[in-house]
Design an enzyme around this catalytic site. Structure first.
Site, PDB file in Angstrom:
ATOM      1  N   GLU A  89       9.244  -7.269  -5.077  1.00  0.00           N
ATOM      2  CA  GLU A  89       8.409  -8.621  -3.584  1.00  0.00           C
ATOM      3  C   GLU A  89       9.513  -8.828  -3.129  1.00  0.00           C
ATOM      4  OE1 GLU A  89       7.432 -12.090  -5.574  1.00  0.00           O
ATOM      5  OE2 GLU A  89       6.872 -11.166  -8.333  1.00  0.00           O
ATOM      6  N   GLU A 109       0.753  -1.576   0.017  1.00  0.00           N
ATOM      7  CA  GLU A 109      -0.187   0.441   0.138  1.00  0.00           C
ATOM      8  C   GLU A 109       0.814   1.551  -0.089  1.00  0.00           C
ATOM      9  OE1 GLU A 109      -3.024  -0.546   3.049  1.00  0.00           O
ATOM     10  OE2 GLU A 109      -3.401  -2.049   2.089  1.00  0.00           O
ATOM     11  N   PRO A 110       0.169   2.524  -0.606  1.00  0.00           N
ATOM     12  CA  PRO A 110       1.305   3.765  -0.234  1.00  0.00           C
ATOM     13  C   PRO A 110       1.787   3.504   1.307  1.00  0.00           C
ATOM     14  CG  PRO A 110      -1.086   4.349  -1.152  1.00  0.00           C
ATOM     15  CD  PRO A 110      -1.048   2.634  -0.568  1.00  0.00           C
TER      16      PRO A 110
END
Ligand code: CAA
Length: 385
Positions: free
Chosen positions: A367, A127-128
């Site tokens: 990742e 998320e941001p």
């Protein structure tokens, strides 16, 4: 997992190489310029079965082993890193989560068509405000009056996010005032055509520019009860477990990109003449090529060691992080050296190595950053010794 016969492995790798040479290599520089992949190239890969490589034949996949899958992915990555990440995310993350934790009905509805390449998948964890500290995510899933769920929040950097038919998204099912940390996160199956699924515009990236990367906002997105994947509160653990496989895919992508850079550099060094001889005759260039080839071979060996361990049924958290960490450093060095061998031409967009160097950088970030891989490796050493 059943290990496939050597002949089958060879055929799959050959198929990937032929597909890449015909359908990807001639277009990769243009797709990079245009900042988009044609959906048709993903569909064609799907038709070959390449979107169900790790899914058993019972679920319409090819039922291949990890080693074969990663070697085929390397072939695609050698042609274009953007196509490789679209394929890698689909094969390693959403499909594996459905295979391992999906109910029979969920597999029937989602996994089967995904294995056949009819539906494209994505994975939404970051998320941001939560990247490396993934467990601090804030996207909220609240119980709806019909027993379903309502999702609110924004996911960041979702590969395939605007193209995928279905996204496995992690969201909090604990409530404000009763937070349960990582145990308060669950995984949901989110069809893209659900009202309230709002993809942002494609991110303007340094590299992998053709790969679709978007933020996705869930605005009062309503899901039925059977959208919950596996057990409530286990989504974070599922996501990290899937990321072990994802990280192997990223390491294979690194090997493909580096191999392409090395091939270009070798060819250029024999063609380019300075001081009345090919630059390949200079030891400075020879040593660079030798180091590039050695680093690549070492990264691939570590990757294949991880793949074989996984195919033997071992937990590969440690090896996946080591393979990705080593490969990310390797691909940055190899692509940078390739640019150096090309000299001024290497810095120009008209020559392929400039793109390869840009594509390489994200491997040390997505990742799980290099720093996070080191955290994982150290934790594994300290808790299992
Ligand atoms: N497999 C299975 N379970 C695992 C696991 C693994 N590899 N690693 C951890 N878990 C479990 C733990 O056992 C624990 O479970 P319990 O609650 O049962 O004890 C739970 O997950 C929480 O684990 P930690 O306490 O270790 O969690 P943490 O908050 O300390 O975080 C971390 C660990 C390694 C830092 C992790 O947050 C991490 O890997 N961060 C990086 C995230 C990341 O890779 N994001 C990439 C997103 S995808 C992307 O890049 C975009 C794309 O589309 C390509």
């Amino acid at each position: 997992m059943t290990v496939v016969a050597a002949e089958t492995r060879k055929q799959i790798i050959e198929l990937a190489r032929e597909f890449a040479a015909e359908h990807v290599v001639p277009h990769a520089l243009r797709w990079d310029e245009e900042k988009a992949l044609p959906v048709q190239v993903l569909r064609s890969l799907g038709e070959l079965g390449f979107f169900g490589m790790l899914i058993p034949e019972d679920w319409d996949g090819l039922g291949l082993d990890t080693e074969t899958y990663l070697l085929a992915l390397e072939e695609i990555a050698a042609a274009d890193g953007s196509v490789a990440i679209a394929m890698g995310v689909h094969n390693s993350l959403p499909t594996q989560m459905l295979l391992r934790w999906g109910s029979e009905a969920q597999k029937e509805k989602w996994l089967r068509p995904m294995a056949r390449g009819e539906l494209l998948g994505a994975f939404a964890l970051s998320e941001p405000d939560s990247g490396s500290d993934a467990a601090s995510l804030r996207c909220q899933a609240s119980r709806a009056s019909d027993g379903g769920w309502v999702l609110d929040g924004t996911k960041a950097w979702v590969t395939n996010g605007a193209l995928a038919d279905v996204v496995i998204a992690m969201a909090r099912t604990d409530q404000p005032g009763d937070r349960k940390g990582a145990r308060g996160i669950s995984a949901f199956i989110v069809p893209r055509d659900t009202p309230g699924y709002l993809p942002g515009k494609p991110e303007d990236k340094m590299g992998l520019r053709a790969s679709n990367t978007v933020a996705v906002t869930f605005e009062q997105l309503h899901l039925p009860p059977d959208a919950l994947l596996g057990e409530e509160g286990r989504g974070f653990s599922y996501a990290l477990s899937a990321l072990d496989g994802g990280r192997l895919g990223v390491a294979a992508q690194a090997c493909g990109i580096a191999r392409s850079a090395l091939q270009h550099a070798v060819r250029y060094a024999t063609e380019r003449r300075q001081f009345e001889r090919p630059i390949a005759e200079f030891q400075a260039v020879q040593f660079k090529l030798a180091d590039m080839a050695t680093q690549l071979a070492a990264a691939r060996s570590l990757l294949l060691e991880a793949a074989r361990r996984r195919d033997a049924g071992e937990d590969v958290t440690l090896y996946a992080s080591m393979a990705k960490l080593f490969a990310s450093d390797m691909v940055m060095r190899v692509t940078s050296d390739a640019v150096q061998i090309f000299g001024g031409y290497g810095y120009m967009r008209d020559y392929p190595v400039e793109k390869l160097m840009r594509d390489a950088k994200v491997i040390s970030i997505y990742e799980g950053t290099d720093e996070i891989q080191r955290v994982v490796i150290a934790r594994q050493l300290l808790t299992h010794s």
